[in-house]
Design an enzyme around this catalytic site. Structure first.
Site, PDB file in Angstrom:
ATOM      1  N   ASP A 213     -11.694   1.289   4.287  1.00  6.40           N
ATOM      2  CA  ASP A 213     -12.002  -0.107   3.933  1.00  6.40           C
ATOM      3  C   ASP A 213     -13.499  -0.357   3.800  1.00  6.40           C
ATOM      4  O   ASP A 213     -13.903  -1.444   3.369  1.00  6.40           O
ATOM      5  CB  ASP A 213     -11.447  -1.043   5.014  1.00  6.40           C
ATOM      6  CG  ASP A 213     -10.088  -1.602   4.629  1.00  6.40           C
ATOM      7  OD1 ASP A 213      -9.792  -1.636   3.428  1.00  6.40           O
ATOM      8  OD2 ASP A 213      -9.329  -1.997   5.535  1.00  6.40           O
TER       9      ASP A 213
ATOM     10  N   GLN B  42      -5.142  -2.522   9.665  1.00  3.72           N
ATOM     11  CA  GLN B  42      -4.686  -3.730   8.967  1.00  3.72           C
ATOM     12  C   GLN B  42      -5.179  -4.971   9.713  1.00  3.72           C
ATOM     13  O   GLN B  42      -4.948  -5.112  10.913  1.00  3.72           O
ATOM     14  CB  GLN B  42      -3.149  -3.728   8.873  1.00  3.72           C
ATOM     15  CG  GLN B  42      -2.577  -4.861   8.069  1.00  3.72           C
ATOM     16  CD  GLN B  42      -2.958  -4.797   6.586  1.00  3.72           C
ATOM     17  OE1 GLN B  42      -2.887  -3.754   5.958  1.00  3.72           O
ATOM     18  NE2 GLN B  42      -3.373  -5.926   6.029  1.00  3.72           N
TER      19      GLN B  42
ATOM     20  N   LYS C 286       0.849  -1.204   0.000  1.00  2.00           N
ATOM     21  CA  LYS C 286       0.000   0.000   0.000  1.00  2.00           C
ATOM     22  C   LYS C 286       0.880   1.248   0.000  1.00  2.00           C
ATOM     23  O   LYS C 286       0.611   2.206  -0.723  1.00  2.00           O
ATOM     24  CB  LYS C 286      -0.927  -0.013   1.232  1.00  2.00           C
ATOM     25  CG  LYS C 286      -2.055  -1.023   1.097  1.00  2.00           C
ATOM     26  CD  LYS C 286      -2.769  -1.275   2.418  1.00  2.00           C
ATOM     27  CE  LYS C 286      -3.644  -2.520   2.307  1.00  2.00           C
ATOM     28  NZ  LYS C 286      -3.956  -3.161   3.564  1.00  2.00           N
TER      29      LYS C 286
END
Ligand code: NAP
Length: 282
Positions: free
Chosen positions: A114, A91, A47
């Site tokens: 997300d 994460q 990322k």
């Protein structure tokens, strides 16, 4: 034929890079990592690398394996208030003692990159504008690029996780596919997979889907990622499936490539939403 996520990503990146250049300020993504999973560190590095090419700043907040859930939530609450942060990503997986949904729900919906907060998931369920979880959108982008129509197609998703499969089932249903979600308690799985026009495999078991489980000409999307020695394999047994299917997504270089891309696209969407809100306020 193999579906190439890298190719799709390059195509989408061109457009996104132009849009990001026109932003009023450089975008910033906050990433929280709790624990020392090597796989998580690899995903974060990927990322960071993509963000760098787009001029996006990534601020990493690392917590040890022993960190308390309340510490991580306190950090998220600070980032929610920080005007210099456009998006927040936790994460996954989190340490096993954490209540994952409680941590995720502490991210404000305005910064949820997300799309995993109950707010965005609820909006997806209702087919309202929302941030769509990155892997679900990655699958959707792949299907769109290869001009696979969804309307009236029988889709079987193997897996029912909150992270991947349930959001994907909603997304594809919202696009007029007939979706069946299968899981470990499904009886006679092959009865479903042999009927499917499109199969998405998110089962987390290497080479799980075999050629004998699919019909001739089916389209197969492999979400799985497994490290075997120096090699990465998916949830699909490529040798037997490739002979029968019309399309099969690559692993590596398929859904995973686009999942990383989607973090950046979602970050840009959050920025745009914030700008709209500011204009309404003025
Ligand atoms: P998960 O939470 O472990 O879910 C796996 C699902 O598979 C569960 O719903 C489970 O059913 C089902 N399952 C297990 N054995 C089965 C069987 N024999 N028959 C039918 N269903 C079965 O996994 P996930 O987070 O969705 O991830 C799935 C895979 O995708 C993993 O390999 C992961 O590493 C990978 N992944 C890739 C990306 C990417 O960007 N490419 C992103 C996220 C995840 P139950 O619910 O009944 O247990």
């Amino acid at each position: 034929m193999m579906m190439d996520g890298k190719l799709v990503k390059l195509h989408l990146l061109e457009e996104l890079a132009k849009k990001i250049k026109c932003c009023h300020h450089p975008l910033t993504l906050a990433v929280l990592l709790a624990g020392d999973s090597e796989a998580s560190k690899i995903y974060i590095r990927r990322k960071e690398n993509l963000a760098l090419t787009l001029g996006i700043t990534v601020s990493l907040y690392s917590f040890s394996n022993e960190a308390r859930e309340s510490e991580v939530i306190a950090c998220i609450q600070k980032l929610n208030e920080d005007k210099n942060v456009d998006g927040i990503l936790v994460q996954l997986p989190l340490p096993p003692t954490f209540d994952v949904q409680r941590v995720i729900n502490s991210i404000s919906a305005e910064k949820d990159v997300d799309g995993l907060t109950s707010n965005h998931q609820g909006r997806l369920l209702q087919n309202q504008p929302c941030i769509i979880p990155c892997t679900a959108m990655a699958v959707f982008h792949l299907l769109q690029f290869y001009q696979v129509s969804l309307a009236s197609q029988n889709v079987v998703i193997i897996g029912r996780s909150n992270l991947v499969s349930k959001p994907l089932a909603c997304l594809l249903t919202n696009h007029d596919a007939t979706v069946t979600v299968c899981h470990s308690k499904t009886k006679n799985l092959v009865d479903f997979t042999r009927m499917a026009d499109i199969i998405v495999v998110a089962v987390g078991k290497p080479r799980f889907l075999k050629g004998e489980m699919i019909k001739e000409g089916a389209i197969i999307i492999d979400v799985g990622i497994h490290r075997e020695g120096g090699k990465i394999v998916g949830d699909v047994d490529v040798d037997s499936v490739q002979k029968k299917c019309r399309y099969l997504s690559k692993v590596p270089g398929g859904v995973g490539e686009l999942t990383v891309y989607m973090v950046m696209e979602n970050l840009y969407t959050l920025y745009k939403n914030q700008e709209k809100q500011k204009n309404i306020g003025n």
